[in-house]
Design a protein around this motif. Structure first.
Motif, PDB file in Angstrom:
ATOM      1  N   ASP A  89     -32.536 -29.106 -26.593  1.00 29.95           N
ATOM      2  CA  ASP A  89     -33.260 -30.092 -25.787  1.00 29.95           C
ATOM      3  C   ASP A  89     -34.116 -29.477 -24.685  1.00 29.95           C
ATOM      4  OD1 ASP A  89     -32.217 -32.115 -27.343  1.00 29.95           O
ATOM      5  OD2 ASP A  89     -30.558 -32.548 -25.985  1.00 29.95           O
ATOM      6  N   ASP A  90     -33.965 -28.171 -24.424  1.00 33.62           N
ATOM      7  CA  ASP A  90     -34.814 -27.500 -23.433  1.00 33.62           C
ATOM      8  C   ASP A  90     -36.141 -27.033 -24.035  1.00 33.62           C
ATOM      9  OD1 ASP A  90     -32.891 -27.854 -21.472  1.00 33.62           O
ATOM     10  OD2 ASP A  90     -31.928 -25.927 -21.886  1.00 33.62           O
ATOM     11  N   THR A  91     -36.227 -27.087 -25.341  1.00 31.45           N
ATOM     12  CA  THR A  91     -37.468 -26.703 -26.024  1.00 31.45           C
ATOM     13  C   THR A  91     -38.508 -27.790 -25.788  1.00 31.45           C
ATOM     14  OG1 THR A  91     -36.148 -25.571 -27.707  1.00 31.45           O
ATOM     15  CG2 THR A  91     -38.429 -26.101 -28.288  1.00 31.45           C
ATOM     16  N   PRO A  92     -39.765 -27.437 -25.584  1.00 34.42           N
ATOM     17  CA  PRO A  92     -40.792 -28.460 -25.375  1.00 34.42           C
ATOM     18  C   PRO A  92     -40.801 -29.498 -26.507  1.00 34.42           C
ATOM     19  CG  PRO A  92     -41.683 -26.291 -24.919  1.00 34.42           C
ATOM     20  CD  PRO A  92     -40.318 -26.073 -25.509  1.00 34.42           C
ATOM     21  N   LEU A  93     -41.053 -30.746 -26.134  1.00 34.00           N
ATOM     22  CA  LEU A  93     -41.006 -31.850 -27.083  1.00 34.00           C
ATOM     23  C   LEU A  93     -41.961 -31.627 -28.254  1.00 34.00           C
ATOM     24  CD1 LEU A  93     -39.729 -34.531 -27.811  1.00 34.00           C
ATOM     25  CD2 LEU A  93     -41.469 -35.682 -26.423  1.00 34.00           C
ATOM     26  N   ARG A  94     -43.072 -31.007 -28.001  1.00 30.67           N
ATOM     27  CA  ARG A  94     -44.024 -30.725 -29.090  1.00 30.67           C
ATOM     28  C   ARG A  94     -43.346 -29.913 -30.197  1.00 30.67           C
ATOM     29  NH1 ARG A  94     -50.003 -29.014 -28.079  1.00 30.67           N
ATOM     30  NH2 ARG A  94     -49.521 -30.676 -26.642  1.00 30.67           N
ATOM     31  N   GLN A  95     -42.604 -28.879 -29.832  1.00 34.29           N
ATOM     32  CA  GLN A  95     -41.931 -28.037 -30.815  1.00 34.29           C
ATOM     33  C   GLN A  95     -40.770 -28.773 -31.484  1.00 34.29           C
ATOM     34  OE1 GLN A  95     -41.391 -24.857 -27.921  1.00 34.29           O
ATOM     35  NE2 GLN A  95     -42.405 -23.468 -29.360  1.00 34.29           N
ATOM     36  N   ARG A  96     -40.051 -29.568 -30.719  1.00 36.03           N
ATOM     37  CA  ARG A  96     -38.944 -30.331 -31.304  1.00 36.03           C
ATOM     38  C   ARG A  96     -39.470 -31.376 -32.286  1.00 36.03           C
ATOM     39  NH1 ARG A  96     -36.079 -32.944 -26.770  1.00 36.03           N
ATOM     40  NH2 ARG A  96     -37.827 -32.330 -25.465  1.00 36.03           N
ATOM     41  N   LEU A 100     -38.741 -31.765 -36.242  1.00 36.82           N
ATOM     42  CA  LEU A 100     -38.339 -33.019 -36.903  1.00 36.82           C
ATOM     43  C   LEU A 100     -39.162 -33.242 -38.167  1.00 36.82           C
ATOM     44  CD1 LEU A 100     -37.959 -35.892 -34.260  1.00 36.82           C
ATOM     45  CD2 LEU A 100     -36.253 -35.051 -35.854  1.00 36.82           C
ATOM     46  N   GLY A 101     -40.451 -33.014 -38.065  1.00 36.76           N
ATOM     47  CA  GLY A 101     -41.322 -33.159 -39.224  1.00 36.76           C
ATOM     48  C   GLY A 101     -40.959 -32.186 -40.326  1.00 36.76           C
ATOM     49  N   LYS A 102     -40.690 -30.951 -39.949  1.00 38.01           N
ATOM     50  CA  LYS A 102     -40.317 -29.940 -40.949  1.00 38.01           C
ATOM     51  C   LYS A 102     -38.972 -30.266 -41.591  1.00 38.01           C
ATOM     52  CE  LYS A 102     -43.070 -26.144 -39.209  1.00 38.01           C
ATOM     53  NZ  LYS A 102     -43.067 -24.788 -38.679  1.00 38.01           N
ATOM     54  N   TRP A 103     -38.025 -30.764 -40.790  1.00 38.76           N
ATOM     55  CA  TRP A 103     -36.732 -31.153 -41.347  1.00 38.76           C
ATOM     56  C   TRP A 103     -36.940 -32.267 -42.381  1.00 38.76           C
ATOM     57  CZ3 TRP A 103     -33.630 -35.366 -42.047  1.00 38.76           C
ATOM     58  CH2 TRP A 103     -32.314 -35.111 -42.443  1.00 38.76           C
ATOM     59  N   ALA A 139     -45.149 -36.311 -38.376  1.00 44.87           N
ATOM     60  CA  ALA A 139     -45.139 -36.584 -36.939  1.00 44.87           C
ATOM     61  C   ALA A 139     -45.721 -35.433 -36.135  1.00 44.87           C
ATOM     62  CB  ALA A 139     -43.711 -36.861 -36.477  1.00 44.87           C
ATOM     63  N   GLY A 140     -46.261 -35.784 -35.014  1.00 40.49           N
ATOM     64  CA  GLY A 140     -46.775 -34.801 -34.085  1.00 40.49           C
ATOM     65  C   GLY A 140     -46.693 -35.340 -32.665  1.00 40.49           C
ATOM     66  N   PHE A 141     -46.829 -34.461 -31.711  1.00 42.60           N
ATOM     67  CA  PHE A 141     -46.811 -34.850 -30.304  1.00 42.60           C
ATOM     68  C   PHE A 141     -47.923 -34.071 -29.630  1.00 42.60           C
ATOM     69  CE2 PHE A 141     -45.399 -34.579 -25.887  1.00 42.60           C
ATOM     70  CZ  PHE A 141     -45.109 -35.903 -25.636  1.00 42.60           C
ATOM     71  N   ASP A 142     -48.906 -34.794 -29.095  1.00 50.59           N
ATOM     72  CA  ASP A 142     -50.092 -34.086 -28.605  1.00 50.59           C
ATOM     73  C   ASP A 142     -50.318 -34.171 -27.103  1.00 50.59           C
ATOM     74  OD1 ASP A 142     -50.791 -36.751 -28.512  1.00 50.59           O
ATOM     75  OD2 ASP A 142     -52.472 -36.575 -29.895  1.00 50.59           O
ATOM     76  N   ALA A 149     -39.756 -41.822 -21.680  1.00 52.90           N
ATOM     77  CA  ALA A 149     -39.867 -42.693 -22.857  1.00 52.90           C
ATOM     78  C   ALA A 149     -40.064 -41.859 -24.130  1.00 52.90           C
ATOM     79  CB  ALA A 149     -41.022 -43.679 -22.691  1.00 52.90           C
ATOM     80  N   ASP A 150     -40.835 -40.769 -24.030  1.00 49.41           N
ATOM     81  CA  ASP A 150     -41.029 -39.880 -25.181  1.00 49.41           C
ATOM     82  C   ASP A 150     -39.705 -39.226 -25.582  1.00 49.41           C
ATOM     83  OD1 ASP A 150     -43.817 -40.357 -25.186  1.00 49.41           O
ATOM     84  OD2 ASP A 150     -44.168 -38.673 -23.804  1.00 49.41           O
ATOM     85  N   GLU A 151     -38.953 -38.771 -24.586  1.00 43.80           N
ATOM     86  CA  GLU A 151     -37.657 -38.141 -24.854  1.00 43.80           C
ATOM     87  C   GLU A 151     -36.693 -39.140 -25.489  1.00 43.80           C
ATOM     88  OE1 GLU A 151     -36.716 -35.045 -24.729  1.00 43.80           O
ATOM     89  OE2 GLU A 151     -38.423 -34.188 -23.648  1.00 43.80           O
ATOM     90  N   THR A 152     -36.700 -40.369 -24.998  1.00 46.92           N
ATOM     91  CA  THR A 152     -35.837 -41.410 -25.564  1.00 46.92           C
ATOM     92  C   THR A 152     -36.233 -41.694 -27.008  1.00 46.92           C
ATOM     93  OG1 THR A 152     -35.458 -42.393 -23.392  1.00 46.92           O
ATOM     94  CG2 THR A 152     -35.077 -43.811 -25.312  1.00 46.92           C
ATOM     95  N   ALA A 153     -37.523 -41.783 -27.262  1.00 46.57           N
ATOM     96  CA  ALA A 153     -38.002 -42.033 -28.623  1.00 46.57           C
ATOM     97  C   ALA A 153     -37.587 -40.891 -29.556  1.00 46.57           C
ATOM     98  CB  ALA A 153     -39.515 -42.210 -28.633  1.00 46.57           C
TER      99      ALA A 153
END
Length: 184
Positions: A89-96, A100-103, A139-142, A149-153
């Motif tokens: 969870d310390d990794t930037p949301l973009r990478q997480r 998720l997309g790769k998983w 999915a992506g995060f830009d 709210a992004d973290e909750t999503a």
């Protein structure tokens, strides 16, 4: 949630470069959901295919063999604790989000190379999950900074994938799953 997996994710990222641990875990989950009799040798053949390398080095074979046991143990857990292997969870949301997309891509690929005839008998919930997983795979995060709210999503999507994986596993391994859509 994913905070239980950082040492494993980090270690696998280093040991299996250029393979992505999230994609590998999704692939393994898809293969195991579709075929509970999957052997480590079959798993290694699929991993080698991802690498375009039929002769995996012995260290990679060893790590992937342990990864196979990790995945099987997760899916066999009676407490339904299977969770996508993702960065902490310390990794930037973009990478997480990318993980998720790769998983999801790995999961769909693993299911796709399996006995697709069985999919005709999936429940509407599992079919919806697979449709959603297809969207999550893209999915992506830009944004530069993630909001609460992004973290909750993100957390909700991880939980949705966890529950969907369980539902899919149960659906595919029901004795009548292959026959439900066929008339008696």
């Amino acid at each position: 949630m994913s905070s239980l997996n950082p040492p494993l994710f980090e270690r696998l990222s280093t040991l299996l470069d250029p393979l992505d641990p999230a994609e590998l875990h999704g692939l393994l989950c898809g293969l195991l959901c579709a075929d509970r009799t999957l052997t480590v040798d079959t798993w290694l053949a699929h991993a080698a295919e991802l690498l375009d390398d039929e002769a995996l080095p012995e260290t990679a074979r060893d790590v992937l063999g342990k990864f196979f046991e990790y995945g099987r143990t997760q899916l066999d857990d009676p407490d339904c604790a299977a969770t996508p292997l993702l960065p902490d969870d310390d990794t930037p949301l973009r990478q997480r989000t990318e993980a998720l997309g790769k998983w999801s891509q790995g999961l769909l690929y693993g299911l796709g190379v399996s006995d697709i005839v069985r999919w005709a008998g999936l429940s509407p919930e599992s079919q919806e999950f697979l449709h959603d997983a297809t969207g999550i795979a893209q999915a992506g995060f830009d944004r530069a900074e993630a909001t609460d709210a992004d973290e909750t999503a993100y957390t909700e999507v991880v939980e949705y994938l966890r529950v969907g994986l369980l539902l899919l596993q149960l659906d595919l391994n029901r004795p009548t799953a292959a026959h439900r859509s066929r008339p008696p």
